[in-house]
Design a protein around this motif. Sequence first.
Motif, PDB file in Angstrom:
ATOM      1  N   UNK A 161       3.616  -8.134  -5.132  1.00 32.04           N
ATOM      2  CA  UNK A 161       2.423  -8.386  -4.344  1.00 32.04           C
ATOM      3  C   UNK A 161       2.906  -9.159  -3.127  1.00 32.04           C
ATOM      4  N   UNK A 162       2.143  -9.136  -2.064  1.00 33.80           N
ATOM      5  CA  UNK A 162       2.627  -9.685  -0.802  1.00 33.80           C
ATOM      6  C   UNK A 162       3.069 -11.136  -0.938  1.00 33.80           C
ATOM      7  N   UNK A 163       2.229 -11.981  -1.481  1.00 34.90           N
ATOM      8  CA  UNK A 163       2.536 -13.410  -1.533  1.00 34.90           C
ATOM      9  C   UNK A 163       3.823 -13.688  -2.302  1.00 34.90           C
ATOM     10  N   UNK A 164       3.979 -13.069  -3.463  1.00 34.01           N
ATOM     11  CA  UNK A 164       5.149 -13.339  -4.302  1.00 34.01           C
ATOM     12  C   UNK A 164       6.418 -12.722  -3.720  1.00 34.01           C
ATOM     13  N   UNK A 165       6.302 -11.556  -3.090  1.00 32.21           N
ATOM     14  CA  UNK A 165       7.479 -10.953  -2.465  1.00 32.21           C
ATOM     15  C   UNK A 165       7.982 -11.809  -1.309  1.00 32.21           C
ATOM     16  N   UNK A 166       7.078 -12.277  -0.483  1.00 32.66           N
ATOM     17  CA  UNK A 166       7.484 -13.137   0.636  1.00 32.66           C
ATOM     18  C   UNK A 166       8.108 -14.431   0.101  1.00 32.66           C
ATOM     19  N   UNK A 187      13.977  -6.358   1.308  1.00 32.08           N
ATOM     20  CA  UNK A 187      12.628  -6.272   0.747  1.00 32.08           C
ATOM     21  C   UNK A 187      12.571  -5.110  -0.236  1.00 32.08           C
ATOM     22  N   UNK A 188      12.314  -5.429  -1.506  1.00 29.95           N
ATOM     23  CA  UNK A 188      12.242  -4.423  -2.566  1.00 29.95           C
ATOM     24  C   UNK A 188      10.872  -4.473  -3.243  1.00 29.95           C
ATOM     25  N   UNK A 189       9.838  -4.535  -2.423  1.00 33.92           N
ATOM     26  CA  UNK A 189       8.497  -4.451  -2.994  1.00 33.92           C
ATOM     27  C   UNK A 189       8.265  -3.136  -3.706  1.00 33.92           C
ATOM     28  N   UNK A 192       9.067  -1.252  -8.531  1.00 31.22           N
ATOM     29  CA  UNK A 192       8.294  -0.478  -9.494  1.00 31.22           C
ATOM     30  C   UNK A 192       6.829  -0.733  -9.168  1.00 31.22           C
ATOM     31  N   UNK A 193       5.934  -0.073  -9.880  1.00 34.66           N
ATOM     32  CA  UNK A 193       4.517  -0.302  -9.634  1.00 34.66           C
ATOM     33  C   UNK A 193       4.071  -1.608 -10.300  1.00 34.66           C
ATOM     34  N   UNK A 194       3.279  -2.414  -9.602  1.00 41.26           N
ATOM     35  CA  UNK A 194       2.777  -3.645 -10.211  1.00 41.26           C
ATOM     36  C   UNK A 194       1.798  -3.323 -11.325  1.00 41.26           C
ATOM     37  N   UNK A 195       1.518  -4.274 -12.201  1.00 42.97           N
ATOM     38  CA  UNK A 195       0.597  -3.984 -13.311  1.00 42.97           C
ATOM     39  C   UNK A 195      -0.768  -3.526 -12.830  1.00 42.97           C
ATOM     40  N   UNK A 196      -1.198  -4.018 -11.667  1.00 41.52           N
ATOM     41  CA  UNK A 196      -2.519  -3.670 -11.152  1.00 41.52           C
ATOM     42  C   UNK A 196      -2.625  -2.216 -10.719  1.00 41.52           C
ATOM     43  N   UNK A 197      -1.483  -1.551 -10.492  1.00 48.86           N
ATOM     44  CA  UNK A 197      -1.488  -0.178  -9.976  1.00 48.86           C
ATOM     45  C   UNK A 197      -1.094   0.853 -11.015  1.00 48.86           C
ATOM     46  N   UNK A 198      -1.010   0.457 -12.265  1.00 49.17           N
ATOM     47  CA  UNK A 198      -0.565   1.381 -13.310  1.00 49.17           C
ATOM     48  C   UNK A 198      -1.749   2.064 -13.977  1.00 49.17           C
ATOM     49  N   UNK A 199      -1.568   3.353 -14.249  1.00 46.04           N
ATOM     50  CA  UNK A 199      -2.613   4.106 -14.943  1.00 46.04           C
ATOM     51  C   UNK A 199      -3.800   4.465 -14.084  1.00 46.04           C
ATOM     52  N   UNK A 200      -3.675   4.314 -12.776  1.00 44.24           N
ATOM     53  CA  UNK A 200      -4.782   4.582 -11.858  1.00 44.24           C
ATOM     54  C   UNK A 200      -4.190   5.152 -10.578  1.00 44.24           C
ATOM     55  N   UNK A 201      -4.390   6.434 -10.339  1.00 41.44           N
ATOM     56  CA  UNK A 201      -3.781   7.097  -9.183  1.00 41.44           C
ATOM     57  C   UNK A 201      -4.250   6.480  -7.877  1.00 41.44           C
ATOM     58  N   UNK A 202      -5.508   6.104  -7.803  1.00 39.01           N
ATOM     59  CA  UNK A 202      -6.021   5.504  -6.573  1.00 39.01           C
ATOM     60  C   UNK A 202      -5.393   4.144  -6.320  1.00 39.01           C
ATOM     61  N   UNK A 203      -5.240   3.351  -7.380  1.00 45.67           N
ATOM     62  CA  UNK A 203      -4.618   2.035  -7.221  1.00 45.67           C
ATOM     63  C   UNK A 203      -3.150   2.182  -6.846  1.00 45.67           C
ATOM     64  N   UNK A 204      -2.488   3.181  -7.397  1.00 42.07           N
ATOM     65  CA  UNK A 204      -1.085   3.443  -7.044  1.00 42.07           C
ATOM     66  C   UNK A 204      -0.973   3.782  -5.552  1.00 42.07           C
ATOM     67  N   UNK A 205      -1.848   4.637  -5.091  1.00 41.02           N
ATOM     68  CA  UNK A 205      -1.820   5.011  -3.681  1.00 41.02           C
ATOM     69  C   UNK A 205      -2.102   3.807  -2.792  1.00 41.02           C
ATOM     70  N   UNK A 206      -3.014   2.929  -3.221  1.00 48.28           N
ATOM     71  CA  UNK A 206      -3.310   1.734  -2.425  1.00 48.28           C
ATOM     72  C   UNK A 206      -2.097   0.827  -2.330  1.00 48.28           C
ATOM     73  N   UNK A 211       2.361  -1.405   0.924  1.00 49.63           N
ATOM     74  CA  UNK A 211       3.781  -1.560   1.231  1.00 49.63           C
ATOM     75  C   UNK A 211       4.070  -1.101   2.665  1.00 49.63           C
ATOM     76  N   UNK A 212       3.584   0.079   2.992  1.00 52.87           N
ATOM     77  CA  UNK A 212       3.946   0.708   4.270  1.00 52.87           C
ATOM     78  C   UNK A 212       3.200   0.110   5.458  1.00 52.87           C
ATOM     79  N   UNK A 213       1.945  -0.241   5.245  1.00 56.30           N
ATOM     80  CA  UNK A 213       1.097  -0.639   6.365  1.00 56.30           C
ATOM     81  C   UNK A 213       0.984  -2.147   6.560  1.00 56.30           C
TER      82      UNK A 213
END
Length: 424
Positions: A161-166, A187-189, A192-206, A211-213
């Motif tokens: 997540x942004x805060x912890x990666x920084x 920067x290796x954000x 892998x996928x964070x727990x909040x983005x697992x099992x949910x395609x929309x959350x993965x895309x977000x 990361x990119x934006x």
Amino acid sequence: MTDRVRADFVVRGASELATCAGPAPARGAEQGRVAVLPRGAVAAREGKIVWVGPEDALAASVELVPGARRLDVEGRAVLPGLVDAHTHLVWGGDRADEFEKRLAGATYSEIAAAGGGILGTVKKTRAASLDELTASAGARMDRMARWGVTSFEVKSGYGLCAEAEYKMLEAARRAAATRPYALATTFLGAHTMPPEARGDAAARARYVDALCDEMIPHVAEAGLARFVDVFVDANAFGVEEARRVLDAGRRAGLGLKVHADQLASDGGAELAGEMGAVSAEHLEHASEAGLKALAAAGTVAVLLPAATLFLRMKEAAPARRMIELGVPVALSTDVNPGSCPCESLPVTMQLGCLLCGLTVDEAIVAATLNGAAAAGLAEVAGSVEVGKRCDLLVLDAAERRQLLYQFGAPRLFATVAAGHVLTA
């Protein structure tokens, strides 16, 4: 008579000085050519090398300033300080319990389902303070320096997540700022996928969008990292997701790296070559097409055989084939809390010989000149040359082969980082 150069530090008494001088990275047959100066000496000023040559020319070539320091190594071999070009030095907690679980037969998936694995480290890293992460990372750097490492590449990737990666990247910078080591941060954000983005395609895309934006542009603008890295794997990022991450890094002015083909042939090496990545890392299962793509791009292959061993993998990275194709090869520890808690680059170099088929001199180049190229530090580290940092490894032996001969216990006498003698 040519004016003598002024120096405040000199190393003399070497039986041999392995300079590893030459263009970086070394490719193909050049991988095994270690430039060696019998009875060589080194002079430095303010942490940078100002003269390299035979000791019998030292007095005529170098003027020592008042208070200059002298290190007489008394017949020992001297090499460049080692460059560890792939580390995960910043993390919270540990995963010692998982080692016994794996030995008892537990799979990575089972450990992760019970709250362990990388997401267990993510939870602990997010909870750790900046001061705690800085202190633990600095202590690891100091221990690794006692094994001869003077330059580090350090990745984030346990925040997701942004805060912890920084926070991770800042901890690495603060740890190095109070020590005489060279540092490159990555920067290796996209570890892998964070727990909040697992099992949910929309959350993965977000998360990929974030990361990119958001994260990559911020990291670049704030100067937190020199590189962006992505783990291409069936359980991490697919090739198209990874291409997006790397494209964002390139637009932001960051160098590109790829965790590639560690557990299976997932197209990581091919992508690294296509994108002109500075390095592709792991590569145990890289395809022939992937290796040829790396060779064509001049991408450095960073091999991590201690992780191969610790995970009890059957396949080691095909170093001999890489060298045949002209791929530059580096060796690094991959030190991290889960898949490779190894802090010794010399032991990793030994495994590079035993598991990957490198010669002694190829392994030396892999952990010096080519490691510096992979870490983006070739202008300042990786060889003993005028203008570079005065980073040296002094063996407690008369010739360089002893560094890798005594398995598990290399014979080290001293480490010199930017002219500072750290161990003796």
